[in-house]
Design an enzyme around this catalytic site. Sequence first.
Site, short mmCIF file in Angstrom:
data_model
loop_
_atom_site.label_atom_id
_atom_site.label_comp_id
_atom_site.label_asym_id
_atom_site.label_seq_id
_atom_site.Cartn_x
_atom_site.Cartn_y
_atom_site.Cartn_z
CG ASP A 8 -1.80 1.18 1.33
OD1 ASP A 8 -2.46 1.50 0.32
OD2 ASP A 8 -1.85 1.80 2.40
NE ARG A 9 0.77 7.50 -2.22
CZ ARG A 9 0.15 8.48 -2.83
NH1 ARG A 9 0.16 8.57 -4.13
NH2 ARG A 9 -0.51 9.38 -2.14
CG ASP A 10 -1.35 7.67 0.85
OD1 ASP A 10 -0.31 8.23 0.49
OD2 ASP A 10 -2.42 7.76 0.22
CB THR A 52 -2.17 3.27 -3.75
OG1 THR A 52 -2.62 4.34 -2.94
CG2 THR A 52 -1.81 3.77 -5.13
CG ASN A 53 -8.22 1.91 -2.52
OD1 ASN A 53 -8.16 1.25 -3.55
ND2 ASN A 53 -8.69 1.43 -1.39
CD GLN A 54 -3.57 7.70 -4.03
OE1 GLN A 54 -3.70 8.91 -3.90
NE2 GLN A 54 -3.00 6.93 -3.10
NE ARG A 102 -12.38 3.16 -2.14
CZ ARG A 102 -11.45 4.10 -2.04
NH1 ARG A 102 -10.80 4.50 -3.11
NH2 ARG A 102 -11.16 4.66 -0.88
CG ASP A 129 -1.95 2.12 6.43
OD1 ASP A 129 -2.47 1.78 5.34
OD2 ASP A 129 -1.85 3.31 6.76
#
Length: 176
Positions: A8-10, A52-54, A102, A129
Site C-alpha cells: 500500500d502507499r499512504d 493504492t486507492n486514490q 478499489r 495499514d
Amino acid sequence: MSRALFLDRDGVINARPMGDYVKNRSELVILPSFLAAVPQIFPAFSRVVVVTNQQGIAKGVMSEADLAGINDAIADAVTAAGGKIDGFFYCPHLTDAFCECRKPQVGLALQAKNRFPDIDFSRSMMVGDTASDLTFARRLGMRAVWMETAEEAVPDRALFDQKICTLDDLLKDASR
C-alpha cells in the site's frame, strides 16, 4: 512463478496526511524507515508493486498527472536506495463507486498479474495499514502483513498474519 511484494502507499511508503491526501510531489514525505529497509527487503521478492486507492482523483483534488509525479518520486527514491518498483496500480474511484479496482476488491492485483503473469499470489505478501489492505490480501491468498499506525484502528486479528511497525520489522519473515 514468482513471489511478489504488494505495498500500500499512504502509511506504508509515505506519511499519510491526516484528513487529507498527498496531492502532488511536493507534499510527498517518504518514510525514512521504508527507504532504510529497501535494500534488505526488496531482494527477497521477484516483483514489487504498489497498489493504492486514490479517490482524491475522483474528488478533483489531484490529477492523474499529479499521481504520476508522486509515483515517479517514489520510484526514484527506491532506486536510489537500491531497490526497484516494478509497477504502480491505483484506483481513482470514490469509495461509494463499488468498483472492482478499489481495495478490498482484487482488481489492482489482477491488473498486476496481467502485466506480470509470473506473479504467484499464494507465494506473495501484501503490506498495508488498513483492514481493506488486509482483506485484499486474504481474498487473493497472500500473506497479510499489517503495518501498525496511530491513525488506523486495530483490524480484526483474523485479517493479518504478522504485525509490523516499520518495514524493516518484516526482515525476520522476508524469507518465508
